[in-house]
Design a protein around this motif. Structure first.
Motif, short mmCIF file in Angstrom:
data_model
loop_
_atom_site.label_atom_id
_atom_site.label_comp_id
_atom_site.label_asym_id
_atom_site.label_seq_id
_atom_site.Cartn_x
_atom_site.Cartn_y
_atom_site.Cartn_z
N PRO A 168 0.80 -1.22 0.00
CA PRO A 168 0.00 0.00 0.00
C PRO A 168 0.83 1.27 0.00
O PRO A 168 0.54 2.21 -0.74
N VAL A 169 1.89 1.32 0.81
CA VAL A 169 2.68 2.56 0.87
C VAL A 169 3.39 2.81 -0.45
O VAL A 169 3.50 3.95 -0.90
N ALA A 170 3.86 1.76 -1.11
CA ALA A 170 4.53 1.94 -2.40
C ALA A 170 3.56 2.48 -3.44
O ALA A 170 3.92 3.33 -4.26
N LEU A 171 2.33 2.00 -3.40
CA LEU A 171 1.34 2.45 -4.36
C LEU A 171 0.98 3.92 -4.13
O LEU A 171 0.89 4.71 -5.06
N LEU A 172 0.79 4.29 -2.85
CA LEU A 172 0.46 5.68 -2.54
C LEU A 172 1.56 6.61 -3.03
O LEU A 172 1.30 7.63 -3.70
N VAL A 173 2.80 6.29 -2.72
CA VAL A 173 3.92 7.14 -3.12
C VAL A 173 4.02 7.21 -4.64
O VAL A 173 4.26 8.28 -5.21
N ALA A 174 3.83 6.09 -5.31
CA ALA A 174 3.93 6.07 -6.78
C ALA A 174 2.85 6.92 -7.42
O ALA A 174 3.09 7.60 -8.42
N VAL A 175 1.64 6.88 -6.86
CA VAL A 175 0.54 7.67 -7.42
C VAL A 175 0.87 9.16 -7.37
O VAL A 175 0.60 9.91 -8.30
N TYR A 176 1.50 9.60 -6.27
CA TYR A 176 1.84 11.03 -6.14
C TYR A 176 3.13 11.36 -6.89
O TYR A 176 3.17 12.30 -7.69
N LEU A 235 11.94 4.25 -6.17
CA LEU A 235 11.92 4.88 -4.85
C LEU A 235 12.27 3.89 -3.75
O LEU A 235 12.98 4.23 -2.80
N GLU A 236 11.80 2.67 -3.89
CA GLU A 236 12.13 1.66 -2.87
C GLU A 236 13.62 1.34 -2.91
O GLU A 236 14.25 1.14 -1.87
N ALA A 237 14.20 1.35 -4.12
CA ALA A 237 15.64 1.09 -4.23
C ALA A 237 16.44 2.21 -3.57
O ALA A 237 17.50 1.98 -2.98
N ARG A 238 15.94 3.45 -3.68
CA ARG A 238 16.65 4.59 -3.11
C ARG A 238 16.45 4.70 -1.60
O ARG A 238 17.38 5.04 -0.87
N LEU A 239 15.24 4.44 -1.13
CA LEU A 239 14.90 4.71 0.26
C LEU A 239 14.81 3.47 1.13
O LEU A 239 14.87 3.59 2.37
N GLY A 240 14.63 2.31 0.52
CA GLY A 240 14.35 1.13 1.31
C GLY A 240 12.89 1.11 1.72
O GLY A 240 12.17 2.11 1.60
N MET A 241 12.41 -0.02 2.22
CA MET A 241 11.00 -0.13 2.57
C MET A 241 10.64 0.78 3.73
O MET A 241 9.57 1.40 3.75
N ASP A 242 11.53 0.87 4.72
CA ASP A 242 11.24 1.75 5.86
C ASP A 242 11.16 3.21 5.40
O ASP A 242 10.28 3.96 5.83
N GLY A 243 12.08 3.62 4.54
CA GLY A 243 12.05 4.98 4.03
C GLY A 243 10.81 5.26 3.20
O GLY A 243 10.24 6.35 3.26
N LEU A 244 10.39 4.27 2.42
CA LEU A 244 9.18 4.43 1.63
C LEU A 244 7.96 4.59 2.53
O LEU A 244 7.06 5.40 2.26
N GLU A 278 4.21 2.25 -15.48
CA GLU A 278 4.91 3.45 -15.01
C GLU A 278 4.87 3.56 -13.49
O GLU A 278 5.88 3.85 -12.84
N LEU A 279 3.72 3.30 -12.90
CA LEU A 279 3.59 3.38 -11.44
C LEU A 279 4.49 2.35 -10.76
O LEU A 279 5.14 2.64 -9.76
N LYS A 280 4.54 1.14 -11.32
CA LYS A 280 5.39 0.11 -10.74
C LYS A 280 6.86 0.52 -10.81
O LYS A 280 7.63 0.27 -9.88
N GLU A 281 7.25 1.13 -11.93
CA GLU A 281 8.65 1.53 -12.08
C GLU A 281 9.01 2.64 -11.09
O GLU A 281 10.09 2.63 -10.49
N VAL A 282 8.10 3.61 -10.91
CA VAL A 282 8.35 4.67 -9.94
C VAL A 282 8.49 4.09 -8.54
O VAL A 282 9.41 4.45 -7.79
N ALA A 283 7.59 3.16 -8.18
CA ALA A 283 7.66 2.54 -6.86
C ALA A 283 8.97 1.77 -6.70
O ALA A 283 9.61 1.81 -5.64
N ARG A 284 9.39 1.06 -7.76
CA ARG A 284 10.64 0.29 -7.68
C ARG A 284 11.84 1.20 -7.46
O ARG A 284 12.71 0.93 -6.63
#
Length: 709
Positions: free
Chosen positions: A324-332, A375-384, A367-373
């Motif tokens: 859920p958090v990855a999807l929210l961040v990707a949408v924005y 950001l997760e690579a940059r921040l980690g799951m906790d950062g996301l 596109e949304l999946k790529e954005v989420a991927r």
């Protein structure tokens, strides 16, 4: 409801209430929506909400645009016509991503549009993304009103499903205002107070109902209201009850699929009489729904609103493939990337210019999946997860990420959710313009330096930025380091050894240079104050950068205003042909050389012997949210006096290009000074205190008009 006390005369009260019912009235609180007859937006343009001297329909996001297009849905000519239905008003926006939703609000009278909508339609609008600040209060009032209505008409069990959708689709600062509105009208306990899952969701967002207690009982008023509501139910005709059921069915279909399934579960449990209010079957809400669909409405609404929406199949796929958090961040954060995909497609087959489309939902989903991927690579799951909380916390943060995309999202996390600080990081991280401007400003040599703020096209030359920064630093309040040069030299900071919290900060090198310059000035007797400590300097620079951004937005707004016919202007109606100049050097013997944020001069030649009309604007980004009336009045009075002293009365204008308009005389009287504060989260919540402070400042400083965005 408790029976009235001994002092009541029940007969007259009931007669009065029956009369109210028969006349179509109802004894309700101020949460009840008060939308009047709908009217075209052109007729509704003047006098809308806000504060004295400020008019609505003045988005700070830019100038009025052509009818907006989101996905394959374009607004019809003349949209928004406030005499049309809610569905016609909402249709062009329901396919928008949060970034597009921000853009669509440009040039639209959002406060009046929100006031026109029914409560449920306003809730749906708020689920699309961050609304403009000037429409937020009206939206939150309608959200509170809807909670009261749905709880009364459907009960706390079914009402809780709608309440959860509302809570999930609102920003944290908006929810605080909704809770305050409900508590102020003694509605909190009877609505959210009876909903267990809703209370848990609020607690997860850092909001406890115990911090928002209902106001004390008012026996007469509350008794009348309760009796009136009961009588309305008694006297409601059968046809009206059927209309309610029809309305509820329509609202149900407008919920995203997981909420519809939750309603099915609730109704099934009620039929089996095994359902207890406040205990929603949490299993009927999959992990996607809880706290996530900020701006997710358009993804779940199906393809009926246009190809830009994801179908229900992609909605279900989202639940399986992204947290859920990855999807929210990707949408924005993915708004800009998604938009670029649609723009590459060009016009539709119908030949309508500007109509953009995707050939299906799958490209957007990729596109949304790529954005989420990424950001997760940059921040980690906790950062996301923390970034999702940052976005949910405030409307301002949501708008910042929606407009700025991935870069803004990373800056917001780097700034730990502080939008002002994130704006500084983002401005320093952005590459400067290529070409002559970048060369002249020295951009790229020090990405954390003053050069990052230079924007010659906007009038922000290096000279202007440096002069303004010097003034802001000198006027910065709070403690400073010693003026003793020997002490300062012992404590001299090093570029290679940043202080704790400054490691990797792009401003650290600038701070070291500032510190060394101040020490040299103290040695030469040219400075009266010691340098700011690092944390104070960082805060000062953050507010400085934020102030420049606010000024640029206001200049865009003024230029759009100047382009309108004179009768339609909000600010420049006293000019025939206004010329807007930014950061103009003006001189007065008592204040020396200053740079006016905006100077407006009349290009139409004045009558012989009279000077041209000149007005000035001063813009302030200042956090006034925690000030009471007395402190607020003092601050506004000081700011108004400063604006008048620097930019009012008679000015010696030092810009040579303006001399022909000044009839070769550089000294001109200023007819009006306007002091405009940035609103939103910086504005005091108590409207009465704000109005009193604005009025008090204008009474004490004649010739200055005080406004808020």
């Amino acid at each position: 409801m408790a029976l009235p006390g001994p002092g009541w005369h029940l007969g007259p009260v009931l007669l009065a209430l029956v009369a109210l019912v028969l006349l179509g009235g109802c004894a309700t609180g101020y949460l009840r929506s008060t939308s009047g007859p709908r009217q075209p937006v052109a007729e509704a343009a003047g006098g809308a909400g806000g504060f004295p001297g400020w008019e609505a329909d003045t988005s700070l996001e830019g100038s009025p645009l052509a009818p907006p297009t989101c996905g394959d849905v374009a607004a019809p000519p003349g949209w928004p016509d406030l005499s049309s239905s809610d569905e016609e008003l909402l249709a062009p926006m329901l396919s928008c991503s949060p970034a597009q939703f921000v853009e669509v609000q440009r040039g639209v009278d959002m406060p009046r549009l929100v006031e026109t909508l029914e409560d449920w339609s306003a809730v749906r609008l708020g689920a699309l993304g961050p609304v403009r600040d000037d429409a937020a209060y009206a939206l939150n009032r309608k959200r509170a009103s809807f909670l009261v209505e749905v709880t009364r008409e459907r009960g706390p069990a079914e009402g809780e499903v709608f309440a959860l959708f509302l809570l999930h689709s609102a920003f944290g600062d908006e929810l605080k205002q909704v809770l305050l509105l409900l508590a102020g009208d003694k509605r909190l306990g009877e609505t959210l107070g009876r909903m267990g899952a809703a209370r848990e969701e609020l607690k997860r967002r850092g909001l406890k109902l115990s911090d928002y207690e209902d106001r004390p009982e008012r026996p007469l008023a509350d008794g009348l209201r309760g009796a009136g509501s009961a009588l309305v139910e008694v006297f409601t005709p059968h046809e009206a009850r059927n209309a309610r059921a029809t309305k509820f069915s329509a609202q149900r279909e407008q919920l995203p699929p997981p909420y519809q399934r939750a309603l099915d579960e609730v109704e099934r449990a009620e039929r089996l009489r095994s359902f207890s209010p406040g205990n929603v079957a949490l299993g009927s809400f999959d992990a996607l729904t809880f706290g996530i669909p900020l701006g997710f409405y358009n993804l779940a609404a199906g393809t009926g609103h246009g190809l830009y929406s994801l179908s229900q199949g992609q909605y279900e796929q989202a639940a399986r493939e992204l947290t859920p958090v990855a999807l929210l961040v990707a949408v924005y954060a993915g708004g800009k990337g998604v938009r670029s995909l649609s723009e590459a497609r060009g016009a539709t087959g119908s030949g309508t210019r500007g109509m953009r489309q995707l050939q299906g939902p799958e490209p957007r989903w990729r596109e949304l999946k790529e954005v989420a991927r990424q950001l997760e690579a940059r921040l980690g799951m906790d950062g996301l997860r923390e970034l999702a909380r940052d976005i949910q916390a405030s409307r301002e943060a949501g708008r910042f990420v929606a407009v700025g995309g991935v870069d803004a999202a990373l800056a917001l996390r780097e700034a730990r959710g502080d939008v002002a600080k994130a704006q500084v990081w983002l401005s320093q991280a952005k590459p400067q313009r290529t070409g002559p401007t970048a060369t002249r400003s020295g951009a790229g040599k020090n990405p954390g330096g003053v050069a990052s703020l230079v924007d010659e096209q906007a009038g922000l030359t290096r000279e202007v930025v440096e002069a303004r920064l010097v003034q802001v630093e000198l006027e910065s309040p709070g403690p400073r380091l010693s003026r003793d040069v020997a002490v300062l030299e012992k404590q001299r900071p090093s570029r290679d050894a940043p202080l704790p919290g400054a490691q990797g900060h792009p401003l650290w090198s600038e701070y070291v240079a500032y510190y060394e310059k101040r020490v040299a000035e103290l040695k030469q007797g040219k400075a009266a104050k010691g340098p700011l400590p690092w944390d104070a300097y960082e805060r000062m620079r953050g507010w400085f950068a934020r102030g420049l951004a606010f000024e640029r937005l206001m200049v865009e707004l003024l230029r759009a205003d100047a382009a309108l016919p004179r009768a339609l202007r909000r600010f420049l109606g006293d000019f025939d042909r206004p010329r807007i100049e930014t950061y103009v050097g003006v001189w007065k013997p008592e204040s020396g050389l200053r740079f006016a944020d905006v100077l407006v001069i009349e290009q139409q030649p004045p009558p012989p012997g009279r000077p041209p009309r000149v007005e000035t604007f001063s813009f302030k980004s200042r956090n006034l949210s925690l000030l009471g009336e007395e402190a607020l009045t003092a601050q506004m009075t000081a700011d108004a006096s400063e604006a008048l002293g620097y930019y009012g009365e008679t000015l010696d204008i030092r810009r040579p290009s303006l001399k022909p308009l000044l009839r070769e005389s550089s000294k001109v009287p200023v007819q009006r000074v306007r002091l405009i504060y940035e609103g939103g989260a910086l504005k005091p919540m108590k409207v009465d205190d704000l109005k009193a402070a604005m009025s008090g400042a204008q009474d004490k400083v004649k010739g200055v008009e005080v406004l808020f965005q």
